[in-house]
Design a protein around this motif. Structure first.
Motif, PDB file in Angstrom:
ATOM      1  N   LEU A   1      41.826  34.659  28.544  1.00 15.57           N
ATOM      2  CA  LEU A   1      40.471  34.286  28.952  1.00 15.57           C
ATOM      3  C   LEU A   1      39.498  35.455  28.823  1.00 15.57           C
ATOM      4  O   LEU A   1      38.359  35.287  28.385  1.00 15.57           O
ATOM      5  CB  LEU A   1      40.473  33.758  30.394  1.00 15.57           C
ATOM      6  N   GLU A   2      39.950  36.640  29.202  1.00 17.48           N
ATOM      7  CA  GLU A   2      39.067  37.811  29.116  1.00 17.48           C
ATOM      8  C   GLU A   2      38.736  38.133  27.660  1.00 17.48           C
ATOM      9  O   GLU A   2      37.600  38.471  27.335  1.00 17.48           O
ATOM     10  CB  GLU A   2      39.705  39.020  29.800  1.00 17.48           C
ATOM     11  N   LYS A   3      39.714  38.017  26.777  1.00 16.25           N
ATOM     12  CA  LYS A   3      39.455  38.285  25.357  1.00 16.25           C
ATOM     13  C   LYS A   3      38.464  37.269  24.795  1.00 16.25           C
ATOM     14  O   LYS A   3      37.577  37.634  24.022  1.00 16.25           O
ATOM     15  CB  LYS A   3      40.757  38.290  24.565  1.00 16.25           C
ATOM     16  N   ARG A   4      38.609  36.004  25.173  1.00 13.38           N
ATOM     17  CA  ARG A   4      37.654  34.978  24.727  1.00 13.38           C
ATOM     18  C   ARG A   4      36.253  35.282  25.246  1.00 13.38           C
ATOM     19  O   ARG A   4      35.273  35.115  24.535  1.00 13.38           O
ATOM     20  CB  ARG A   4      38.086  33.594  25.202  1.00 13.38           C
ATOM     21  N   CYS A   5      36.183  35.715  26.470  1.00 14.39           N
ATOM     22  CA  CYS A   5      34.900  36.051  27.085  1.00 14.39           C
ATOM     23  C   CYS A   5      34.261  37.239  26.364  1.00 14.39           C
ATOM     24  O   CYS A   5      33.064  37.227  26.073  1.00 14.39           O
ATOM     25  CB  CYS A   5      35.100  36.360  28.563  1.00 14.39           C
ATOM     26  N   GLU A   6      35.060  38.254  26.069  1.00 10.61           N
ATOM     27  CA  GLU A   6      34.549  39.430  25.347  1.00 10.61           C
ATOM     28  C   GLU A   6      34.026  39.035  23.974  1.00 10.61           C
ATOM     29  O   GLU A   6      32.977  39.532  23.541  1.00 10.61           O
ATOM     30  CB  GLU A   6      35.642  40.493  25.215  1.00 10.61           C
ATOM     31  N   GLU A   7      34.742  38.143  23.289  1.00 12.98           N
ATOM     32  CA  GLU A   7      34.297  37.682  21.971  1.00 12.98           C
ATOM     33  C   GLU A   7      32.948  36.978  22.058  1.00 12.98           C
ATOM     34  O   GLU A   7      32.143  37.050  21.136  1.00 12.98           O
ATOM     35  CB  GLU A   7      35.333  36.736  21.358  1.00 12.98           C
ATOM     36  N   ALA A   8      32.700  36.310  23.186  1.00 16.26           N
ATOM     37  CA  ALA A   8      31.438  35.598  23.382  1.00 16.26           C
ATOM     38  C   ALA A   8      30.358  36.518  23.943  1.00 16.26           C
ATOM     39  O   ALA A   8      29.224  36.096  24.132  1.00 16.26           O
ATOM     40  CB  ALA A   8      31.653  34.416  24.311  1.00 16.26           C
ATOM     41  N   GLY A   9      30.727  37.789  24.225  1.00 17.34           N
ATOM     42  CA  GLY A   9      29.758  38.765  24.724  1.00 17.34           C
ATOM     43  C   GLY A   9      29.559  38.748  26.229  1.00 17.34           C
ATOM     44  O   GLY A   9      28.538  39.219  26.722  1.00 17.34           O
ATOM     45  N   CYS A  10      30.512  38.232  26.957  1.00 14.73           N
ATOM     46  CA  CYS A  10      30.366  38.165  28.429  1.00 14.73           C
ATOM     47  C   CYS A  10      31.569  38.785  29.120  1.00 14.73           C
ATOM     48  O   CYS A  10      32.491  38.096  29.534  1.00 14.73           O
ATOM     49  CB  CYS A  10      30.181  36.721  28.877  1.00 14.73           C
ATOM     50  N   LYS A  11      31.598  40.070  29.240  1.00 12.66           N
ATOM     51  CA  LYS A  11      32.721  40.742  29.903  1.00 12.66           C
ATOM     52  C   LYS A  11      32.726  40.462  31.400  1.00 12.66           C
ATOM     53  O   LYS A  11      31.698  40.464  32.052  1.00 12.66           O
ATOM     54  CB  LYS A  11      32.618  42.248  29.693  1.00 12.66           C
ATOM     55  N   ASN A  12      33.927  40.208  31.929  1.00 10.80           N
ATOM     56  CA  ASN A  12      34.108  40.043  33.370  1.00 10.80           C
ATOM     57  C   ASN A  12      34.428  41.375  34.046  1.00 10.80           C
ATOM     58  O   ASN A  12      34.455  41.458  35.252  1.00 10.80           O
ATOM     59  CB  ASN A  12      35.273  39.089  33.662  1.00 10.80           C
ATOM     60  N   GLY A  13      34.743  42.367  33.248  1.00 14.05           N
ATOM     61  CA  GLY A  13      35.166  43.642  33.812  1.00 14.05           C
ATOM     62  C   GLY A  13      36.632  43.648  34.197  1.00 14.05           C
ATOM     63  O   GLY A  13      37.094  44.519  34.927  1.00 14.05           O
ATOM     64  N   LEU A  14      37.366  42.667  33.715  1.00 21.74           N
ATOM     65  CA  LEU A  14      38.796  42.589  33.996  1.00 21.74           C
ATOM     66  C   LEU A  14      39.503  43.732  33.278  1.00 21.74           C
ATOM     67  O   LEU A  14      39.232  44.002  32.114  1.00 21.74           O
ATOM     68  CB  LEU A  14      39.342  41.245  33.507  1.00 21.74           C
ATOM     69  N   ASN A  15      40.400  44.391  33.981  1.00 16.49           N
ATOM     70  CA  ASN A  15      41.138  45.495  33.397  1.00 16.49           C
ATOM     71  C   ASN A  15      42.370  44.934  32.680  1.00 16.49           C
ATOM     72  O   ASN A  15      43.416  44.739  33.284  1.00 16.49           O
ATOM     73  CB  ASN A  15      41.527  46.507  34.469  1.00 16.49           C
ATOM     74  N   VAL A  16      42.206  44.653  31.391  1.00 13.82           N
ATOM     75  CA  VAL A  16      43.288  44.067  30.599  1.00 13.82           C
ATOM     76  C   VAL A  16      44.470  45.035  30.507  1.00 13.82           C
ATOM     77  O   VAL A  16      45.628  44.609  30.557  1.00 13.82           O
ATOM     78  CB  VAL A  16      42.771  43.655  29.205  1.00 13.82           C
ATOM     79  N   ALA A  17      44.189  46.324  30.431  1.00 15.29           N
ATOM     80  CA  ALA A  17      45.269  47.312  30.366  1.00 15.29           C
ATOM     81  C   ALA A  17      46.141  47.238  31.623  1.00 15.29           C
ATOM     82  O   ALA A  17      47.364  47.362  31.546  1.00 15.29           O
ATOM     83  CB  ALA A  17      44.706  48.714  30.189  1.00 15.29           C
ATOM     84  N   ALA A  18      45.516  47.004  32.774  1.00  9.69           N
ATOM     85  CA  ALA A  18      46.284  46.878  34.019  1.00  9.69           C
ATOM     86  C   ALA A  18      47.189  45.658  33.968  1.00  9.69           C
ATOM     87  O   ALA A  18      48.313  45.685  34.478  1.00  9.69           O
ATOM     88  CB  ALA A  18      45.345  46.788  35.222  1.00  9.69           C
ATOM     89  N   SER A  19      46.707  44.586  33.345  1.00  7.31           N
ATOM     90  CA  SER A  19      47.540  43.385  33.199  1.00  7.31           C
ATOM     91  C   SER A  19      48.766  43.688  32.359  1.00  7.31           C
ATOM     92  O   SER A  19      49.886  43.314  32.723  1.00  7.31           O
ATOM     93  CB  SER A  19      46.735  42.256  32.551  1.00  7.31           C
TER      94      SER A  19
END
Length: 147
Positions: free
Chosen positions: A63-81
């Protein structure tokens, strides 16, 4: 109650990466606590518990990657995941999967431009410690398989 609240949040808004991330973290924390305190009887069956943790984090990442592609970062730390998934899989002694997740930590930090962030050093140290452990254990398993 925290897990149940996050499960409800994820159901109410299936596109919320943060709800999935925090749900994964709460599952993981509950698992670690039960293991440390010898209360594993309070957990779901191992396969179900593992599936919940993996699914929550992988969905948060997707979901975060899809959001980033659309230009809307949630600030989710994907590296932590990825780091948490790597740690969890190592605790299950699934070293191959652990290494797969851990290999994503550094590239995710690099792609996000956060490799030089003050907190990133701790992530990289933990990632390298876990990778070394997984590689050592994998070598032991191969050696024992040959014998």
């Amino acid at each position: 109650r925290g897990v149940e609240t996050l499960e409800a949040a994820a159901q109410l808004n299936p596109a919320d990466a943060r709800a999935r991330y925090h749900l994964g973290m709460s599952y993981h924390t509950r698992h670690k606590y039960a293991m440390r305190t010898k209360r594993t009887h309070l957990l779901p069956q191992p396969a179900e518990a593992a599936s919940r943790i993996i699914e929550a984090f992988e969905e948060a990442i997707r979901l975060e990657k899809r959001c980033e592609e659309a230009g809307c970062k949630n600030g989710l730390n994907v590296a932590a995941s990825y780091l948490t998934l790597g740690e969890f899989m190592a605790s299950l002694r699934n070293f191959e999967k652990s290494l797969k997740y851990l290999s994503q930590v550094e590239s995710t930090l690099t792609d996000a431009g956060e490799l030089d962030a003050p907190w990133a050093g701790g992530f990289l140290e933990e990632m390298n410690r876990l990778k070394s452990y997984c590689e050592t254990e994998t070598a032991k398993l191969r050696e024992n398989a040959v014998l």
